[in-house]
Design a protein around this motif. Structure first.
Motif, mmCIF file in Angstrom:
data_model
loop_
_atom_site.group_PDB
_atom_site.id
_atom_site.type_symbol
_atom_site.label_atom_id
_atom_site.label_comp_id
_atom_site.label_asym_id
_atom_site.label_seq_id
_atom_site.Cartn_x
_atom_site.Cartn_y
_atom_site.Cartn_z
ATOM 1 N N LYS A 176 0.804 -1.219 0.000
ATOM 2 C CA LYS A 176 0.000 0.000 0.000
ATOM 3 C C LYS A 176 0.840 1.274 0.000
ATOM 4 O O LYS A 176 0.328 2.360 0.299
ATOM 5 C CB LYS A 176 -0.929 -0.003 1.225
ATOM 6 C CG LYS A 176 -1.890 -1.190 1.279
ATOM 7 C CD LYS A 176 -2.838 -1.190 0.087
ATOM 8 C CE LYS A 176 -3.816 -2.343 0.165
ATOM 9 N NZ LYS A 176 -4.748 -2.365 -0.993
ATOM 10 N N ASP A 177 2.099 1.155 -0.341
ATOM 11 C CA ASP A 177 3.002 2.321 -0.340
ATOM 12 C C ASP A 177 2.522 3.374 -1.338
ATOM 13 O O ASP A 177 2.384 3.109 -2.530
ATOM 14 C CB ASP A 177 4.417 1.871 -0.709
ATOM 15 C CG ASP A 177 5.480 2.903 -0.366
ATOM 16 O OD1 ASP A 177 5.230 4.105 -0.547
ATOM 17 O OD2 ASP A 177 6.558 2.486 0.087
ATOM 18 N N ASN A 205 1.814 -0.072 4.442
ATOM 19 C CA ASN A 205 2.066 1.160 3.699
ATOM 20 C C ASN A 205 3.475 1.666 4.004
ATOM 21 O O ASN A 205 4.234 1.039 4.736
ATOM 22 C CB ASN A 205 1.002 2.211 3.991
ATOM 23 C CG ASN A 205 0.996 2.669 5.444
ATOM 24 O OD1 ASN A 205 1.731 2.150 6.291
ATOM 25 N ND2 ASN A 205 0.160 3.648 5.749
ATOM 26 N N ASP A 218 0.939 9.118 1.520
ATOM 27 C CA ASP A 218 0.889 7.670 1.678
ATOM 28 C C ASP A 218 -0.552 7.168 1.570
ATOM 29 O O ASP A 218 -1.513 7.931 1.710
ATOM 30 C CB ASP A 218 1.464 7.286 3.042
ATOM 31 C CG ASP A 218 1.982 5.854 3.096
ATOM 32 O OD1 ASP A 218 1.976 5.179 2.044
ATOM 33 O OD2 ASP A 218 2.414 5.430 4.182
#
Length: 247
Positions: A176-177, A205, A218
């Motif tokens: 999820k970066d 993330n 983010d």
């Protein structure tokens, strides 16, 4: 009032106003993401890990046998203490972990800082690592220091071309970066050492590698913070066992 005096008063007044604005802007631009309460708690010594301040930052020492060392550079504009939860977990796995503190919370200002940590325990096999900008700096340090046995990069890619190196490397990414630039990551794929292990953690993330709250740009994580830290530490430990355990 003399018109020349008025001119100089206005001139110097404007100069002071400009200087004050620049100081304010610089402070705002360099304001770091602060470590949260979980990070501060992870800096406390207990029966499993001794934590102490060092000239280069902090060192996490396991109470049992030590397999090797990891010198770790923090991400850009992130207080290094934010990585304490994962550093503690890695230390519990039997590694001496040096969490590096750098000027202005920017690893590029002290790229050679890992040397201080490694010099305290030269008998150990050492890896260097880092998150985001810290990972880039760790790769630069590994490139210029043959004594480094392994490289750990979290949400990062090399600045220099390391493709000719047979350096054991873990490239750990988050599904999820939203911070890392995908186009630059793709362009850098051929720069990683040739035996790089690439892994992606589902639900994690960019900020989830540390404990410093949401980061600008983010994406939200879809796993709890503790789960993310457990996963990052477990994958890093498994890699260190393989890489530093080699003759």
């Amino acid at each position: 009032m003399n018109k020349y005096r008025v001119f100089w008063l206005v001139f110097f007044g404007g100069l002071l106003l400009f200087a004050g604005a620049m100081v304010w802007y610089t402070r705002q631009a360099l304001k770091p993401y602060p470590a949260d309460q979980a990070a501060q708690a992870a800096l406390q010594t207990d029966a499993q890990v001794q934590v102490r301040a060092a000239p280069y930052g902090w060192v996490f020492l396991p109470t049992g046998p030590v397999k090797g060392g990891l010198a770790f550079y923090p991400g850009g504009l992130v207080e290094p203490q934010a990585y304490a939860p994962v550093m503690r977990r890695i230390a519990q796995g039997g590694y001496r972990v040096a969490l590096l503190q750098v000027r202005f919370n920017l690893a590029v200002t002290e790229q050679g800082k890992a040397r201080q940590a490694m010099a305290e325990a030269p008998q150990l096999p050492w890896a260097v690592g880092g998150h985001s900008l810290g990972g880039v700096v760790a790769s630069n340090f590994a490139d210029s220091n043959p004594s480094v046995k392994a490289l750990v990069m979290w949400a990062a890619y090399p600045q220099n071309d390391l493709s000719g190196r047979a350096l054991p490397t873990l490239a750990l990414f988050a599904e999820k970066d939203g911070v890392i630039r995908q186009e630059q990551l793709e362009a850098s794929q051929n720069k990683f050492p040739k035996n790089t292990e690439r892994q992606t953690i589902p639900g994690l993330n960019h900020a989830g590698f540390g404990a410093y709250g949401p980061q600008r740009g983010d994406n939200p994580a879809t796993i709890p913070a503790e789960t993310g830290w457990d996963e990052v530490a477990a994958r890093t430990l498994a890699f260190l066992d393989r890489a530093l355990g080699q003759p």
